[in-house]
Design a protein around this motif. Structure first.
Motif, PDB file in Angstrom:
ATOM      1  N   SER A  99     -16.183  21.261 -45.484  1.00 30.61           N
ATOM      2  CA  SER A  99     -15.964  22.114 -44.416  1.00 30.61           C
ATOM      3  C   SER A  99     -16.423  23.665 -44.778  1.00 30.61           C
ATOM      4  CB  SER A  99     -14.627  21.898 -43.874  1.00 30.61           C
ATOM      5  OG  SER A  99     -13.340  22.683 -44.635  1.00 30.61           O
ATOM      6  N   LEU A 144     -13.836  20.250 -37.730  1.00 29.23           N
ATOM      7  CA  LEU A 144     -12.566  20.998 -37.321  1.00 29.23           C
ATOM      8  C   LEU A 144     -11.307  20.830 -38.429  1.00 29.23           C
ATOM      9  CD1 LEU A 144     -11.135  23.267 -35.858  1.00 29.23           C
ATOM     10  CD2 LEU A 144     -10.969  21.709 -34.168  1.00 29.23           C
ATOM     11  N   ALA A 147     -11.436  22.056 -41.808  1.00 27.93           N
ATOM     12  CA  ALA A 147     -11.677  23.429 -42.034  1.00 27.93           C
ATOM     13  C   ALA A 147     -10.191  24.123 -42.137  1.00 27.93           C
ATOM     14  CB  ALA A 147     -12.465  24.057 -40.711  1.00 27.93           C
ATOM     15  N   THR A 152     -13.732  29.680 -40.157  1.00 27.25           N
ATOM     16  CA  THR A 152     -14.368  28.709 -39.961  1.00 27.25           C
ATOM     17  C   THR A 152     -13.949  27.801 -38.731  1.00 27.25           C
ATOM     18  OG1 THR A 152     -14.953  28.485 -42.254  1.00 27.25           O
ATOM     19  CG2 THR A 152     -15.291  26.540 -41.114  1.00 27.25           C
ATOM     20  N   ARG A 153     -12.451  27.767 -38.575  1.00 26.42           N
ATOM     21  CA  ARG A 153     -12.301  26.894 -37.603  1.00 26.42           C
ATOM     22  C   ARG A 153     -12.422  27.300 -35.942  1.00 26.42           C
ATOM     23  NH1 ARG A 153      -8.387  23.280 -38.917  1.00 26.42           N
ATOM     24  NH2 ARG A 153      -7.385  23.151 -36.783  1.00 26.42           N
ATOM     25  N   ARG A 154     -12.437  28.685 -35.817  1.00 25.71           N
ATOM     26  CA  ARG A 154     -12.556  29.148 -34.432  1.00 25.71           C
ATOM     27  C   ARG A 154     -14.047  28.715 -33.611  1.00 25.71           C
ATOM     28  NH1 ARG A 154      -9.525  34.561 -35.361  1.00 25.71           N
ATOM     29  NH2 ARG A 154      -7.533  33.847 -35.104  1.00 25.71           N
ATOM     30  N   ALA A 157     -14.322  24.808 -33.381  1.00 23.61           N
ATOM     31  CA  ALA A 157     -13.371  24.453 -32.108  1.00 23.61           C
ATOM     32  C   ALA A 157     -14.004  25.029 -30.902  1.00 23.61           C
ATOM     33  CB  ALA A 157     -11.897  25.352 -32.224  1.00 23.61           C
ATOM     34  N   GLU A 193      -7.201  26.219 -29.900  1.00 27.28           N
ATOM     35  CA  GLU A 193      -7.630  26.476 -31.012  1.00 27.28           C
ATOM     36  C   GLU A 193      -8.587  27.648 -31.394  1.00 27.28           C
ATOM     37  OE1 GLU A 193      -7.577  25.942 -35.184  1.00 27.28           O
ATOM     38  OE2 GLU A 193      -6.408  24.750 -34.049  1.00 27.28           O
TER      39      GLU A 193
END
Length: 377
Positions: A99, A144, A147, A152-154, A157, A193
């Motif tokens: 990820s 997601l 991650a 990375t997540r935003r 998401a 998120e």
């Protein structure tokens, strides 16, 4: 197994014979080899009675024709994803490491794929896209889930929020209402998120249409107004206008004419001037003066207002020919407006054309509305 295929077939309004003809047409167009007509009659009967499992080659054809997932087709409830075993640290770490390789370039690829699916959906309908959209969402959810860090997540998401909302609207169009609701919930969670109030407002407002279609317009009004509050002050003017137009339509369905007209006035006030329709801050939003005129005509037609007809014909003349599903809806609006005026021949003509367009896109949602309007002829 019996309920899934039979329910999807009946939602389309197809007999078993019609389903068989559509399977044979699909096979010809895609150069696939399938059983004879006589054998297909036996297969369909046995599939629907649970006496024969649906093999993958036939499942692929049926999913494309009926717009169902594999679980829906086979009458199974979607099972939660398999959890990682307690001692499966190697696999978990591998997924987390993978990820980390999701770059901004990869996120752009995800969003480009969503845009491609949106374009195909607009021109050909949602039914044929169920496998592609299911795979697309699974890839984004996987990225997601594993991650770790916010940077990375935003972005992942955000991509998931846009894709899930599109998938939800497609599911609603093919009559898979529970799937639509779940996808909207996924889109809302992903928007939170990503810390993107505009995406949260959009997903929430579209979810209100599920309630409307389920016969709960009063609750839908509350939800679309909650969407406006969720968007807050950061919303673009075009999205704000879109939300007011959605509120107007839902208020019309709830029998609130004053609220409907007030929301329409607010939409006009918020909408930016010019011919441009696409919101650069929210690529799923298409709205200009022409689109808003069509929306106004839709709401007024639902209220039985004579003014609806002129607005709707202006919109019909300006309609982008690639918006096949939207054109079907516009024809339904015109039929409803003519019915309110007692002009039955005109209403019948628009319903005939709407039926043809709904058949092209496989829209169960439009088909239901056409059937309801036909009862008024």
């Amino acid at each position: 197994m019996a309920n899934g295929l039979q329910t999807a077939r009946k939602a389309r309004g197809w007999s078993q014979e019609r389903l068989i003809r559509e399977m044979e047409r699909y096979a010809r167009e895609h150069i696939s080899v399938i059983a004879s007509t006589a054998s297909l009659r036996v297969y369909v009967s046995e599939w629907e009675n649970g006496k024969r499992p649906i093999s993958e080659p036939y499942g692929k054809i049926l999913r494309a024709l009926l717009g169902t997932t594999d679980d829906e087709l086979n009458g199974r409830h979607t099972m939660p994803a398999a959890s990682v075993e307690a001692d499966g640290y190697d696999e978990l770490v591998n997924r987390i490491d993978a990820s980390r390789s999701v770059s901004l370039t990869m996120v752009k690829t995800f969003m480009d794929q969503t845009e491609l699916l949106r374009t195909v959906d607009r021109q050909m309908g949602a039914a044929s896209l169920v496998d592609q959209m299911t795979g697309h969402l699974s890839t984004l959810e996987e990225a997601l889930t594993f991650a770790v860090l916010p940077e990375t997540r935003r972005p992942v998401a955000l991509a998931l929020a846009g894709a899930a909302t599109l998938a939800a609207w497609q599911a609603l169009d093919v009559g898979a209402v529970e799937r639509a609701w779940r996808h909207y919930e996924l889109g809302k969670h992903a928007a939170k998120e990503a810390d993107e109030p505009m995406y949260l407002a959009h997903a929430t407002a579209e979810q209100a249409y599920v309630l409307c279609d389920a016969g709960r317009p009063a609750v839908a009004v509350e939800l679309v107004r909650d969407a406006q509050r969720a968007g807050g002050k950061v919303m673009s003017p075009r999205l704000r206008a879109w939300l007011y137009a959605a509120e107007a339509e839902i208020c019309a369905k709830a029998g609130l004419p004053d609220d409907c007209r007030r929301a329409l006035d607010n939409a006009v006030r918020c909408l930016p001037a010019g011919e441009g329709a696409r919101d650069p801050d929210m690529l799923s939003i298409f709205l200009n003066q022409g689109h808003l005129s069509r929306w106004r005509g839709n709401a007024l037609a639902l209220l039985g207002d004579d003014e609806a007809v002129s607005d709707l014909y202006v919109s019909l003349d300006a309609m982008d020919p690639t918006f096949i599903r939207a054109t079907a809806g516009l024809r339904c609006d015109l039929a409803q407006a003519h019915l309110a005026r007692g002009e039955y021949d005109e209403a019948h003509d628009h319903l005939r054309q709407a039926r043809l367009l709904a058949s092209r896109t496989g829209s169960v949602r439009h088909r239901r509305r056409i059937e309801q309007l036909t009862q008024g002829l």
